[in-house]
Design a protein around this motif. Structure first.
Motif, PDB file in Angstrom:
ATOM      1  N   ARG A   1      -2.987  12.049   4.332  1.00  0.00           N
ATOM      2  CA  ARG A   1      -4.418  11.879   4.498  1.00  0.00           C
ATOM      3  C   ARG A   1      -5.173  12.982   3.777  1.00  0.00           C
ATOM      4  O   ARG A   1      -6.188  12.738   3.120  1.00  0.00           O
TER       5      ARG A   1
ATOM      6  N   GLY B   1       1.390   8.840   7.710  1.00  0.00           N
ATOM      7  CA  GLY B   1       1.462   7.411   7.386  1.00  0.00           C
ATOM      8  C   GLY B   1       2.072   6.567   8.496  1.00  0.00           C
ATOM      9  O   GLY B   1       2.568   5.473   8.235  1.00  0.00           O
ATOM     10  N   LYS B   2       2.002   7.059   9.719  1.00  0.00           N
ATOM     11  CA  LYS B   2       2.612   6.312  10.826  1.00  0.00           C
ATOM     12  C   LYS B   2       1.978   4.936  11.012  1.00  0.00           C
ATOM     13  O   LYS B   2       2.657   3.930  11.186  1.00  0.00           O
ATOM     14  N   GLU B   3       0.660   4.911  10.931  1.00  0.00           N
ATOM     15  CA  GLU B   3      -0.002   3.623  11.138  1.00  0.00           C
ATOM     16  C   GLU B   3       0.326   2.654  10.001  1.00  0.00           C
ATOM     17  O   GLU B   3       0.532   1.460  10.223  1.00  0.00           O
ATOM     18  N   LEU B   4       0.396   3.194   8.819  1.00  0.00           N
ATOM     19  CA  LEU B   4       0.723   2.348   7.674  1.00  0.00           C
ATOM     20  C   LEU B   4       2.132   1.753   7.838  1.00  0.00           C
ATOM     21  O   LEU B   4       2.369   0.585   7.519  1.00  0.00           O
TER      22      LEU B   4
ATOM     23  N   GLU C   1      -5.015  12.449   0.051  1.00  0.00           N
ATOM     24  CA  GLU C   1      -5.902  11.344  -0.321  1.00  0.00           C
ATOM     25  C   GLU C   1      -7.359  11.829  -0.391  1.00  0.00           C
ATOM     26  O   GLU C   1      -8.084  11.509  -1.324  1.00  0.00           O
TER      27      GLU C   1
ATOM     28  N   VAL D   1       3.437   3.896  -1.127  1.00  0.00           N
ATOM     29  CA  VAL D   1       4.193   4.315  -2.304  1.00  0.00           C
ATOM     30  C   VAL D   1       5.019   5.548  -1.986  1.00  0.00           C
ATOM     31  O   VAL D   1       4.732   6.291  -1.056  1.00  0.00           O
TER      32      VAL D   1
ATOM     33  N   GLU E   1       0.815  -1.212   0.000  1.00  0.00           N
ATOM     34  CA  GLU E   1       0.000   0.000   0.000  1.00  0.00           C
ATOM     35  C   GLU E   1       0.849   1.263   0.000  1.00  0.00           C
ATOM     36  O   GLU E   1       0.398   2.322  -0.376  1.00  0.00           O
TER      37      GLU E   1
ATOM     38  N   SER F   1       0.605  14.513  11.897  1.00  0.00           N
ATOM     39  CA  SER F   1      -0.653  13.838  11.631  1.00  0.00           C
ATOM     40  C   SER F   1      -0.819  13.544  10.129  1.00  0.00           C
ATOM     41  O   SER F   1      -0.545  14.400   9.298  1.00  0.00           O
ATOM     42  N   GLY F   2      -1.245  12.324   9.829  1.00  0.00           N
ATOM     43  CA  GLY F   2      -1.526  11.974   8.439  1.00  0.00           C
ATOM     44  C   GLY F   2      -0.319  11.635   7.577  1.00  0.00           C
ATOM     45  O   GLY F   2      -0.431  11.504   6.364  1.00  0.00           O
TER      46      GLY F   2
HETATM   47  N1  LIG Z   1       3.315   6.030   1.570  1.00  0.00           N
HETATM   48  C1  LIG Z   1       1.995   5.974   1.437  1.00  0.00           C
HETATM   49  N2  LIG Z   1       1.456   5.505   0.313  1.00  0.00           N
HETATM   50  C2  LIG Z   1       0.127   5.455   0.139  1.00  0.00           C
HETATM   51  N3  LIG Z   1      -0.762   5.836   1.069  1.00  0.00           N
HETATM   52  C3  LIG Z   1      -0.291   6.309   2.217  1.00  0.00           C
HETATM   53  C4  LIG Z   1       1.112   6.394   2.478  1.00  0.00           C
HETATM   54  N4  LIG Z   1       1.279   6.892   3.716  1.00  0.00           N
HETATM   55  C5  LIG Z   1       0.050   7.125   4.200  1.00  0.00           C
HETATM   56  N5  LIG Z   1      -0.905   6.773   3.326  1.00  0.00           N
HETATM   57  C6  LIG Z   1      -2.353   6.888   3.522  1.00  0.00           C
HETATM   58  O1  LIG Z   1      -2.582   8.126   4.193  1.00  0.00           O
HETATM   59  C7  LIG Z   1      -3.579   7.999   5.202  1.00  0.00           C
HETATM   60  C8  LIG Z   1      -3.007   8.389   6.540  1.00  0.00           C
HETATM   61  O2  LIG Z   1      -2.050   7.432   6.967  1.00  0.00           O
HETATM   62  P1  LIG Z   1      -1.955   6.949   8.495  1.00  0.00           P
HETATM   63  O3  LIG Z   1      -3.301   6.759   9.085  1.00  0.00           O
HETATM   64  O4  LIG Z   1      -1.024   5.815   8.529  1.00  0.00           O
HETATM   65  O5  LIG Z   1      -1.283   8.271   9.112  1.00  0.00           O
HETATM   66  P2  LIG Z   1      -0.941   8.616  10.636  1.00  0.00           P
HETATM   67  O6  LIG Z   1       0.410   9.218  10.621  1.00  0.00           O
HETATM   68  O7  LIG Z   1      -1.154   7.424  11.496  1.00  0.00           O
HETATM   69  O8  LIG Z   1      -1.992   9.749  10.957  1.00  0.00           O
HETATM   70  P3  LIG Z   1      -2.509  10.268  12.407  1.00  0.00           P
HETATM   71  O9  LIG Z   1      -1.353  10.966  13.068  1.00  0.00           O
HETATM   72  O10 LIG Z   1      -3.577  11.241  12.053  1.00  0.00           O
HETATM   73  O11 LIG Z   1      -2.973   9.098  13.162  1.00  0.00           O
HETATM   74  C9  LIG Z   1      -4.033   6.547   5.141  1.00  0.00           C
HETATM   75  O12 LIG Z   1      -5.213   6.458   4.380  1.00  0.00           O
HETATM   76  C10 LIG Z   1      -2.893   5.831   4.467  1.00  0.00           C
HETATM   77  O13 LIG Z   1      -3.347   4.699   3.769  1.00  0.00           O
END
Ligand SMILES: Nc1ncnc2c1ncn2[C@@H]1O[C@H](COP(=O)(O)OP(=O)(O)OP(=O)(O)O)[C@@H](O)[C@H]1O
Ligand SMILES: [Mg+2]
Length: 442
Positions: free
Chosen positions: A364, A179-182, A367, A147, A145, A176-177
């Motif tokens: 985020r 991609g930490k969770e990813l 997206e 990229v 997922e 925030s946003g």
């Molecule tokens: N490298 C990437 N390629 C594609 N999609 C990504 C990438 N990184 C993040 N995303 C998408 O961006 C959105 C936010 O990612 P994620 O929830 O992991 O962020 P986060 O850092 O945990 O945000 P928060 O601090 O708000 O919790 C998700 O829908 C995720 O699928």
């Protein structure tokens, strides 16, 4: 009436609704399992073969979206139905994204419930038919997922690759946003622990007085309402990965216990005097600057060092703008197929605007913008399909950037022009002495 043998799990924090649903489903001759929280649902899912999951979305602590995402990964063929009291466009999109097939808005009639359940169960049969020819469903969703081909993002991937197979604790930091969770999911699903569960817990969403019990479990009689022994998230994630999101929001008491759990690899349930071994990997994330929190004494320094055995800093999107075209492509693909059944293109003008914007909400936000554009556009996506705030951001073209000295020189010239060459007047406007002005002019 024929006896339906299907097992249905219902999850709702509202006991009244839970009971009502259970009663009706029993009338339709289903076996019913009830859970009043996501955590309870996880335990039932682990032990029971469930044919249909029905869940509420708005729930304290861990919400239904998290449960749906978890179920999508671990039980991809189990149909999922959402019961919600708060329909909203954004919410509905999120629900569909997280793997639910259908949803029912409260209040609903008995007939509507029956139809929805039957429809969902039918879909399961279709899916099972298809599964025979497709042996392995999505194996490592998270890595694929992600990229990005910027150097900054490459560094993140390198560390992910290095830590995926060992148990070292990882702290993921980033706005925030970003991609930490990813990233956390990528670590789990690409590594040795991918067969175990991935459990995400948002520490910020659990009230402080419940954090300890939720994480470590409790024994019967530990507090009012503790009517049986319960495992916490640490044990639920055993053999896999526990993702402690928003770790900066863990209260100080819990921080002390987390430190111990990480150091000794054992936990003690609330109310218990004996400790139990746990075997899992912990990945934590935060968008706070923890060193600031340490100064304010709201985060323990020793825990910080424990967590940062490996540190991953996910850069904000504005520092890896070269990833934008690839990300846009990815989202065009994803949402084009999802909403329009075809791939939509974006013209270069629109892409340029996306590349210029500073993206405070990071990936985020990007997206969401692309998703909205896919839904709105009736041809290739153009500037008209982008939200206005992107277009109005004040923005200097690269060639207008200059050193402060040059900027100052130009400005002084303008003021002098305005003052018709009168240096005393110019110095007054600039609030500097005549001498300083003379120096600057030299
Ligand atoms: N490298 C990437 N390629 C594609 N999609 C990504 C990438 N990184 C993040 N995303 C998408 O961006 C959105 C936010 O990612 P994620 O929830 O992991 O962020 P986060 O850092 O945990 O945000 P928060 O601090 O708000 O919790 C998700 O829908 C995720 O699928
Ligand atoms: Mg997150």
């Amino acid at each position: 009436m024929a006896l339906n043998k299907e097992n249905i799990l219902i999850v709702d924090d509202d006991i009244k609704i839970l009971e009502l649903l259970a009663r009706r489903l029993k009338e339709f001759n289903y076996h019913v399992f009830k859970a009043i929280s996501v955590k309870e649902a996880l335990f039932i899912l682990k032990d029971t073969s469930i044919d249909l999951l029905i869940t509420d979305i708005q729930m304290p602590e861990v919400d239904g979206i998290q449960l749906l995402k978890y179920a999508k990964e671990h039980y991809p063929n189990m149909p999922k139905l959402v019961v919600t009291g708060y329909p909203s466009v954004g919410g509905a999109l999120e629900v569909l994204k997280s793997g639910a097939m259908d949803y029912l808005t409260k209040p609903f009639t008995k007939e509507e419930l029956k139809m929805a359940v039957e429809r969902a169960l039918e879909k399961r049969q279709e899916h099972q038919g298809a599964i025979i020819s497709v042996p392995s469903p999505i194996q490592q969703p998270a890595f694929k997922e992600m990229v990005g081909d910027s150097t900054a993002f490459g560094q993140v991937l390198t560390i992910v690759d290095r830590v995926k197979d060992n148990k070292a604790t990882v702290l993921i930091q980033g706005e925030s946003g970003t991609g930490k969770e990813l990233v956390a999911r990528a670590i789990h699903y690409s590594g040795k622990y991918s067969k175990g569960p991935f459990i995400a817990v948002n520490c910020g969403a659990i009230p402080e007085n419940l954090q300890e019990a939720e994480l470590f479990g409790y024994i019967k009689g530990a507090f009012t309402g503790a009517d049986q022994n319960r495992n916490g998230f640490f044990q639920a994630a055993s053999g896999g990965t526990l993702f402690l999101d928003e770790i900066g929001n863990a209260c100080l008491d819990v921080q002390a216990k987390l430190l111990r759990a990480l150091q000794e690899k054992e936990i003690t349930k609330v109310g218990s005097r004996t400790s139990e071994k746990v075997d899992l990997r912990v990945v934590a994330a935060t968008n706070m600057d923890l060193s600031e929190e340490i100064k304010k004494k709201s985060f323990r320094e020793d825990l910080y060092y424990r967590l940062t055995v490996v540190e991953i800093k996910v850069p904000p999107l504005r520092e890896r703008k070269s990833d934008i075209p690839l990300l846009v492509d990815r989202f065009l693909q994803k949402y084009g197929m999802e909403y329009r059944d075809r791939l939509l293109r974006m013209d270069s003008e629109a892409l340029k605007i996306l590349e210029r914007y500073s993206w405070p909400g990071n990936i985020r936000e990007l997206e969401n913008v692309v998703q909205r554009a896919v839904i709105m556009a009736d041809g290739p996506i153009g500037v008209k399909d982008l939200p206005d705030f992107l277009k109005y951001e004040i923005e200097f073209p690269e060639e207008e950037l200059m050193p402060l000295r040059d900027m100052e020189r130009q400005y002084i010239k303008r003021v002098l022009l305005y003052a018709e060459g009168n240096k005393t007047k110019a110095a007054k406007i600039l609030k500097i002495s005549r001498k300083t002005l003379r120096d600057k002019l030299d």
